[in-house]
Design an enzyme around this catalytic site. Structure first.
Site, PDB file in Angstrom:
ATOM      1  N   HIS A 156       0.824  -1.216   0.000  1.00 46.18           N
ATOM      2  CA  HIS A 156       0.000   0.000   0.000  1.00 46.18           C
ATOM      3  C   HIS A 156       0.859   1.269   0.000  1.00 46.18           C
ATOM      4  O   HIS A 156       0.392   2.339  -0.406  1.00 46.18           O
ATOM      5  CB  HIS A 156      -0.922  -0.017   1.222  1.00 46.18           C
ATOM      6  CG  HIS A 156      -2.151   0.834   1.082  1.00 46.18           C
ATOM      7  ND1 HIS A 156      -2.214   1.929   0.243  1.00 46.18           N
ATOM      8  CD2 HIS A 156      -3.363   0.755   1.681  1.00 46.18           C
ATOM      9  CE1 HIS A 156      -3.431   2.481   0.336  1.00 46.18           C
ATOM     10  NE2 HIS A 156      -4.128   1.793   1.190  1.00 46.18           N
ATOM     11  N   ASN A 394     -11.228  -8.234 -17.630  1.00 47.99           N
ATOM     12  CA  ASN A 394     -11.519  -9.327 -18.546  1.00 47.99           C
ATOM     13  C   ASN A 394     -10.276  -9.556 -19.408  1.00 47.99           C
ATOM     14  O   ASN A 394      -9.932  -8.725 -20.232  1.00 47.99           O
ATOM     15  CB  ASN A 394     -12.735  -8.937 -19.405  1.00 47.99           C
ATOM     16  CG  ASN A 394     -13.001  -9.938 -20.508  1.00 47.99           C
ATOM     17  OD1 ASN A 394     -12.274 -10.928 -20.682  1.00 47.99           O
ATOM     18  ND2 ASN A 394     -14.054  -9.697 -21.278  1.00 47.99           N
TER      19      ASN A 394
END
Length: 462
Positions: A156, A394
């Site tokens: 992070h 995708n």
């Protein structure tokens, strides 16, 4: 029927995937806003049904993932480096193209039997990789039904969710593209966008929100009851329920967002348990992204901030008396939320925060709410994942049936992230990392709002 975590995962291969083009080794200092993050890792995962095309075996999908990753890392080279302390102990990014640890695995469970409502059982330590080195780790897991789970864990300190989302969309785009052209969206690492001002201008309110770690009290045993600890669960909320909460939260012509209404409702729930435990007050923070704010009034800067890779976050929070939260209407609580958000969603807040960090360097710093003490009453943070691009991840074998962040973040406060549901427009999926007793109370008192995420729900809407 749910496989309640009773499946095994066998790792079949580990390799390192680096950017496909050679990279001049260089150092990238972390920005002042990156330096506010503790060394925590964030997980994110995507579930895919078995591809319709018989030619797409697990092996061929993995080679698409690896090739696309090697291409995406050329632009997202920060994810291919490593974080190293500099001479004064501050973390810096060494862009050396060490690469990304990529694990291939097999899990003897079918996609529809994955207990997604309980990610501690099904995801943690099984389907999301533990990052051992570098900045990003990836795992691709074949399921017994021929389905696939693709997951990442990233540092992070190098990237916020906005940055990770950019990367995920670019990675998937490279997977789909046959022509192997360049990315349609290239990240910017221009840190001059976040340089401090000379002289700085620091609002005193920032001392309420952020703190040098050295001035925190030593950690106490913060477990009031041994049977209570932070756990993770995933729920869904229907568009109707969100609309209902939003209309209850708006009063006297004051418009409130769905996030404000949802957060206010959750704060009321947390207050109910806090009252039972004899706490007087409770705190809630909301993560705010500063990209749009910092670009205000400057078209070129706005466009650069839009593609800026790194952390541009602040966590304003409010504290309220437990009795007020319980007794007053949702619209009052939502107004309190709106008020503390209002102060932080300004350009000056973020410029001041950059200056505040400059004044405290090189001492490590932290958002106060992350290290919430045991005597302060319960605290939690809501981070909006409405930009989570689940339908865009995708790689060429269809959109994910499901995707979520997975962030048992190690703080003493809870962490809640609402995201768009991939199953039904307008619904939310909510990842909740809260105390077990808080979730039990929410499931008892608010089961009409928070419903356990199941494959029945995901399938019914597809």
């Amino acid at each position: 029927m749910g496989a309640k975590g009773d499946f095994t995962v066998k790792v079949s291969k580990k390799e390192v995937v680096a950017a496909m083009l050679p990279l001049q080794q260089h150092w990238l200092p972390l920005s002042n806003l990156d330096l506010l993050l503790p060394p925590v890792d964030v997980g994110v995962f995507f579930c895919y049904k078995k591809p319709a095309a018989a030619t797409l075996s697990f092996g061929s999908m993995v080679s698409v993932l690896k090739k696309a990753l090697a291409q995406a890392l050329v632009s997202y080279y920060a994810f291919s480096g490593e974080v190293v302390p500099n001479s004064v102990g501050e973390p810096e990014l060494l862009c050396n193209n060490r690469g990304v640890d990529f694990v291939e695995a097999y899990a003897d469970v079918e996609l529809q039997n994955l207990d997604l409502h309980n990610p501690d059982e099904s995801i943690e330590g099984k389907l999301v990789p533990k990052k051992k080195q570098g900045v990003l780790s990836v795992q691709a897991t074949e399921l017994s039904c021929g389905g696939l789970v693709v997951s990442c864990t990233f540092d992070h300190r190098v990237a916020d969710a906005y940055s990770a989302n950019m990367f995920l969309v670019s990675w998937a785009e490279m997977g789909r593209s046959k022509s192997k052209s360049s990315l349609s969206f290239v990240p910017s690492f221009r840190q001059s966008l976040l340089y401090p001002r000379r002289p700085g201008n620091i609002d005193p309110s920032l001392d309420e929100m952020y703190v040098p770690i050295s001035s925190l009290p030593p950690p106490k045993e913060h477990n009031p009851t041994p049977e209570d600890h932070l756990i993770s669960k995933i729920y869904y909320i229907t568009a109707d329920q969100l609309h209902n909460l939003q209309s209850l939260a708006c009063s006297n012509g004051h418009k409130r967002t769905k996030l404000e209404a949802f957060s206010a409702f959750l704060w009321k729930m947390v207050a109910l348990l806090a009252a039972k435990d004899n706490f007087q007050a409770t705190k809630m923070g909301i993560v705010v992204d500063g990209r749009v704010r910092l670009g205000e009034g400057d078209e070129e800067k706005a466009s650069l901030m839009n593609s800026y890779f790194g952390n541009v976050l602040s966590i304003p929070f409010g504290g309220q008396r437990v009795n007020d939260l319980i007794e007053k209407p949702l619209s009052w609580v939502a107004s309190q939320v709106h008020e503390f958000l209002d102060q932080a969603v300004t350009k000056e807040h973020f410029l001041g925060l950059i200056d505040w960090v400059e004044a405290h360097r090189p001492a490590p710093m932290l958002a106060k709410i992350y290290s919430n003490g045991s005597d302060d009453g319960p605290a939690f943070v809501v981070s909006s994942g409405q930009r989570f691009p689940v339908s865009k991840v995708n790689f060429g074998w269809g959109c994910p049936v499901f995707g979520s962040y997975h962030f048992p973040w190690g703080g003493d406060a809870g962490y809640v992230m609402p995201m768009p549901s991939p199953a039904k427009e307008g619904d939310w999926v909510v990842y909740m990392h809260l105390f077990k007793r808080q979730l039990e109370l929410i499931e008892t008192r608010a089961s009409h709002v928070f419903q356990p995420l199941t494959f029945d729900y995901l399938n019914s809407s597809h």
